[in-house]
Design an enzyme around this catalytic site. Structure first.
Site: not given
Ligand SMILES: Cc1cc2nc3c(=O)[nH]c(=O)nc-3n(C[C@H](O)[C@H](O)[C@H](O)COP(=O)(O)OP(=O)(O)OC[C@H]3O[C@@H](n4cnc5c(N)ncnc54)[C@H](O)[C@@H]3O)c2cc1C
Lengths: 379, 73
Positions: A294, B10-12
């Site tokens: 994340i 979701f991120c990265p």
């Protein structure tokens, strides 16, 4: 015997954890059942997000710093003495200053750092705003800039996922204010096949870029920079010329993590929910230093720290874990010099940025000041 | 073989994680990336071809995909 909690790293994550534990374990600290110690590298605490404003002269340098001793609850024993080796078998940490500290619980919060030296030519040819020295150098370069090609080059992995977009929009506004737009071109490069890792943010950014005439090159992972020729080349085989190269260099974790064999590249393998170091029950990892897929961001560090504080306090007082981390991240995104938006998401909820507004920009500016309350654990 | 569990990330995102991991690997190393994002099944091979690494395979495993890449340069 007192239980020793040792926190390695006095950045955002370590500081929130230390202060939060002091509040939750006040009686135990008073009676001497619990002792909290922190190892840090400097007397001062830097507000890293403030660095974004340094190249544009929009923050005074002293605003970035506070005395770490003043940010930290006074019950925390604080040594400016970097950890040199972490021995997870013997439950002890040795320091550069020659201390050996035993722990019952260890919190690893050593963060991440830029590694421009890992790409040939980047140190000589690039400018960045991820440390103070770099941000000052970029401020000088910008003040001398009279137009030309600016490349904004993001590399994986990096902390603060929105910084590449923010700096691009801020550069645009800077050039506009200086009447340099018609003599300049901004080209944004990104490692994957879109403008941002978060798809909704990428979808939002593309028309914004198109509207402003900002060009982009995706699937661009820097292989080398040629400072003489002023070109940058990607592993994908594209070479771009530049007049000013603004880069977000690839990051790694702290050297002590690598040296202690706790994780390749300084990233510690971490349980995504409990934040335990994989294979340990008395070691927790918080902030940038985890390998959790994340965002490496202050907000991630903050939400993780909140969970960690509850769990450690419960372990010490009731011998149980309190709750899991749900992957929550919240990011402000500056979309120019006077507007901003934000995203939030967690392991199960995708991000969904709203339309940029002046109000969100003001919130971000306010947060720049509120940071210190957040580090103190008051927010 | 190193496995990166980017399921639900979701991120990265899976490709960024893979790029970061490959940087720290040696030529010939294989890396498996687990992704719940169907986009990865197209993104990863596209990037791997562009950059000149080697695709070893893509397997659907119920609710996610396992994508294995070998560092070639
Ligand atoms: C320019 C910029 C803009 C940013 N903008 C945002 C933003 O808008 N929003 C956001 O959420 N995040 C932002 N971030 C990211 C945010 O600052 C970091 O993600 C956050 O600081 C991570 O906290 P941390 O405690 O893990 O690491 P850090 O805060 O970096 O702290 C790590 C600490 O560990 C210390 N340390 C390292 N090695 C040792 C050792 N051997 N012994 C003892 N101590 C050690 C370091 O000196 C450091 O003090 C930004 C960062 C930058 C650089």
């Amino acid at each position: 015997m007192a239980k020793n909690i040792l926190i390695v790293g006095g950045g955002l994550a370590g500081t929130i954890v230390a202060n939060g534990l002091c509040r939750q374990l006040a009686p135990q600290l008073r009676s001497g059942e619990v002792v909290i110690t922190m190892l840090g590298t400097t007397e001062t605490h830097m507000y890293q997000p403030g660095l974004l404003y340094v190249p544009f002269g929009r923050i005074r340098e002293h605003e970035l710093f506070r005395d770490q001793r003043k940010v930290l609850d006074r019950r925390v024993i604080f040594h400016v003495d970097p950890a040199k080796h972490i021995d997870v078998e013997k439950n002890q940490v040795s320091t550069a200053g020659g201390r050996t500290l035993k722990y019952d619980y260890l919190v690893l919060a050593t963060g991440s750092r830029i590694m421009p030296q890992s790409i040939p030519g980047m140190v000589e040819g690039g400018h960045w705003f991820y440390d103070l020295e770099g941000a000052r150098k970029m401020r000088d370069a910008l003040s001398k800039f009279e137009g030309g090609k600016i490349i904004v080059n993001a590399n994986a992995p990096h902390k603060c996922p929105v910084a590449p977009l923010e700096i691009t929009f801020m550069l645009y506004d800077y050039l506009k204010a200086k009447n340099l737009l018609d003599k300049s071109e901004i080209i944004y490069t990104y490692p994957i096949g879109r403008l941002h890792a978060l798809e909704p943010v990428a979808l939002w950014a593309k028309p914004e870029f198109d509207k402003l005439g900002i060009k982009y090159e995706t699937f661009f992972n820097t292989e080398s920079v040629d400072p003489g020729a002023k070109t940058i080349t990607s592993a994908e085989g594209v070479t771009l010329p530049y007049d000013l190269l603004v880069t977000i260099p690839p990051h790694q974790g702290a050297q002590v993590i690598v040296d202690s064999d706790l994780g390749k590249g300084g990233w510690v393998p971490t349980n995504t929910k409990t934040l335990h170091r994989d294979g340990s029950t008395n070691i927790f990892v918080c902030g940038d230093t985890t390998n959790i897929p994340i965002s490496k961001a202050g907000s991630t560090a903050h939400f993780e720290a909140d969970v960690l504080i509850d769990n450690l306090a419960s372990l010490l007082t009731e011998n149980r874990m309190a709750r899991d981390y749900d992957g929550k991240v919240f990011c402000f995104i500056e979309t120019g010099s006077s507007t901003g938006t934000y995203v939030w998401f967690n392991y199960t909820t995708p991000p969904n940025p709203g339309p940029p507004s002046q109000m969100v920009h003001w919130f971000k500016l306010a947060y720049n000041r509120l940071y210190w309350l957040s580090a103190k654990g008051l927010l | 073989m190193q496995t990166i569990d980017a399921r639900g990330a979701f991120c990265p995102g899976p490709l960024m994680e893979l790029i970061a991991a490959l940087k720290l690997s040696a030529i010939g190393d294989q890396i498996e990336i687990l992704s719940t994002d169907k986009g990865s099944v197209a993104d990863v091979p596209e990037w791997v071809a562009k950059v000149g690494h080697k695709m070893v395979g893509v397997t659907e495993k119920g609710d996610h995909w396992s994508i294995v890449v070998e560092k070639a340069k």
